[in-house]
Design an enzyme around this catalytic site. Structure first.
Site, PDB file in Angstrom:
ATOM      1  CG  ASN A  14      -1.826   1.301   1.313  1.00 21.67           C
ATOM      2  OD1 ASN A  14      -1.786   2.038   0.504  1.00 21.67           O
ATOM      3  ND2 ASN A  14      -2.290   1.213   2.471  1.00 21.67           N
ATOM      4  CD1 TRP A  15       3.834   1.388  -2.849  1.00 21.81           C
ATOM      5  CD2 TRP A  15       3.684   2.389  -4.758  1.00 21.81           C
ATOM      6  NE1 TRP A  15       4.607   0.640  -3.706  1.00 21.81           N
ATOM      7  CE2 TRP A  15       4.499   1.378  -4.894  1.00 21.81           C
ATOM      8  CE3 TRP A  15       3.444   3.078  -5.906  1.00 21.81           C
ATOM      9  CZ2 TRP A  15       5.270   1.117  -6.094  1.00 21.81           C
ATOM     10  CZ3 TRP A  15       4.208   3.186  -6.926  1.00 21.81           C
ATOM     11  CH2 TRP A  15       5.186   2.080  -7.016  1.00 21.81           C
ATOM     12  CE  LYS A  16      -0.186   3.317   4.772  1.00 21.84           C
ATOM     13  NZ  LYS A  16      -0.251   3.579   6.143  1.00 21.84           N
ATOM     14  CG  HIS A  99      -6.080   1.948   4.928  1.00 20.21           C
ATOM     15  ND1 HIS A  99      -5.544   2.700   5.931  1.00 20.21           N
ATOM     16  CD2 HIS A  99      -5.085   1.219   5.040  1.00 20.21           C
ATOM     17  CE1 HIS A  99      -4.495   2.607   6.271  1.00 20.21           C
ATOM     18  NE2 HIS A  99      -3.976   1.450   5.754  1.00 20.21           N
ATOM     19  CD  GLU A 169      -3.531  -2.728   7.197  1.00 18.73           C
ATOM     20  OE1 GLU A 169      -2.447  -2.548   6.721  1.00 18.73           O
ATOM     21  OE2 GLU A 169      -4.415  -1.704   7.015  1.00 18.73           O
ATOM     22  CB  SER A 217       4.887  -1.469  11.708  1.00 20.05           C
ATOM     23  OG  SER A 217       4.155  -0.247  11.827  1.00 20.05           O
TER      24      SER A 217
HETATM   25  C1  PEP Z   1      -1.249   0.170   5.966  1.00 20.19           C
HETATM   26  O1  PEP Z   1      -1.424   1.328   6.774  1.00 20.19           O
HETATM   27  O2  PEP Z   1      -2.134  -0.398   5.243  1.00 20.19           O
HETATM   28  C2  PEP Z   1       0.199  -0.439   6.459  1.00 20.19           C
HETATM   29  C3  PEP Z   1       0.232  -1.535   6.385  1.00 20.19           C
HETATM   30  O3  PEP Z   1       1.105   0.455   6.699  1.00 20.19           O
HETATM   31  P1  PEP Z   1       2.451   0.420   7.527  1.00 20.19           P
HETATM   32  O4  PEP Z   1       3.050  -1.015   7.116  1.00 20.19           O
HETATM   33  O5  PEP Z   1       3.470   1.466   7.106  1.00 20.19           O
HETATM   34  O6  PEP Z   1       2.218   0.115   9.152  1.00 20.19           O
END
Ligand code: PEP
Length: 259
Positions: A14-16, A99, A169, A217
């Site tokens: 997920n590149w956001k 999300h 998540e 993370s």
């Molecule tokens: C996310 O927000 O979907 C995610 C997995 O972010 P991160 O790995 O940076 O916590």
């Protein structure tokens, strides 16, 4: 949990809202695409900002593309929105829905439910994100996730249900959460078992075929532990997916384990 002969695991990036330019996006995407020619047991999906999808899709077909949201209307007076069909037509095959960063902006389970149904109708595979913001001592977070699942999946067609991927998540573990904490594979495993139970009560046997993945993370150091001990069918990486080497490392770990 069969998918043809091989139950492929899935690694999703997920590149956001990154990177800043199309040029940087092409560079990052190409770097990942170049090194994954031999993958047999791992599916790789990258979810870049929407306006990069069409261009990236022309670089390589080895990586599937996903969007980070899709609206529930199919066409018409919805200023600023993009439909599932539009995303499909430019090459997206997956879409992240619900999300926590979008929920934070006001999206609720009812909106997400409509988006899931519309995305499925458009041929996209929804990646439904669920997860609690805090782990209260009374374990109320199980009920919180149960409500998210029940409301987001209400009325979803039984036949299309297995196309959905559930991403657990825990918001408190996501890299963008202030004062975040590390979740453990054990935290993931107990929630994955719980999620599968909720799904099986609602959808019966089909629940066994649904992929449940972990995100929060994840990095190249803990990916192996989450894949081996977190009860999951894959991982959703945010920050780590913006670094081609780290993301590749996660993909390689998954491929090596998935024998
Ligand atoms: C996310 O927000 O979907 C995610 C997995 O972010 P991160 O790995 O940076 O916590």
């Amino acid at each position: 949990m069969s998918e043809g002969k091989i139950m492929k695991k899935i690694i999703i990036g997920n590149w956001k809202m990154n990177p800043r330019t199309l040029k940087e996006a092409e560079k990052l995407f190409s770097a990942v695409a170049k090194s994954i020619s031999a993958l047999k047991k791992t599916e790789v999906v990258i979810c870049p900002p929407t306006l990069y999808i069409e261009k990236l899709n022309k670089i390589s077909k080895k990586i599937m593309l996903g969007a980070q949201d899709a609206f529930y209307g199919d066409v018409g007076a919805f200023t600023g929105e993009v439909s599932g069909e539009m995303l499909y037509n430019v090459g997206a095959r997956y879409v992240i829905l619900g999300h926590s960063e979008r929920r934070e902006l006001g999206e609720n389970n009812n909106d997400i439910n409509k988006k899931i149904k519309a995305s499925l109708a458009a041929g996209l595979r929804p990646i439904l994100c669920v997860g609690e913001s805090v782990r209260d001592p009374d374990h109320g977070y199980f009920n919180f996730v149960k409500t998210q699942l029940e409301e987001c999946l209400a009325g979803v067609n039984q036949k299309l249900f297995s196309k959905i991927i559930i991403a657990y998540e825990p918001v408190w573990a996501i890299s963008s959460t202030p004062n975040r904490k590390d979740a453990t594979p054990a935290d993931s495993e107990e929630m994955v078992i719980f999620i599968r139970k909720i799904l099986s009560l609602k959808f019966g046997k089909e629940a066994a075929t649904v992929k449940i993945i972990y995100g929060g993370s994840v990095n190249e150091k803990d990916a192996k532990d989450f894949l081996q001990n977190g009860g999951v069918d894959g991982l959703l990486a945010g920050r780590a997916s913006l670094d081609a080497k780290k993301f590749m490392e996660i993909i390689k770990i998954c491929e090596a384990l998935n024998k």
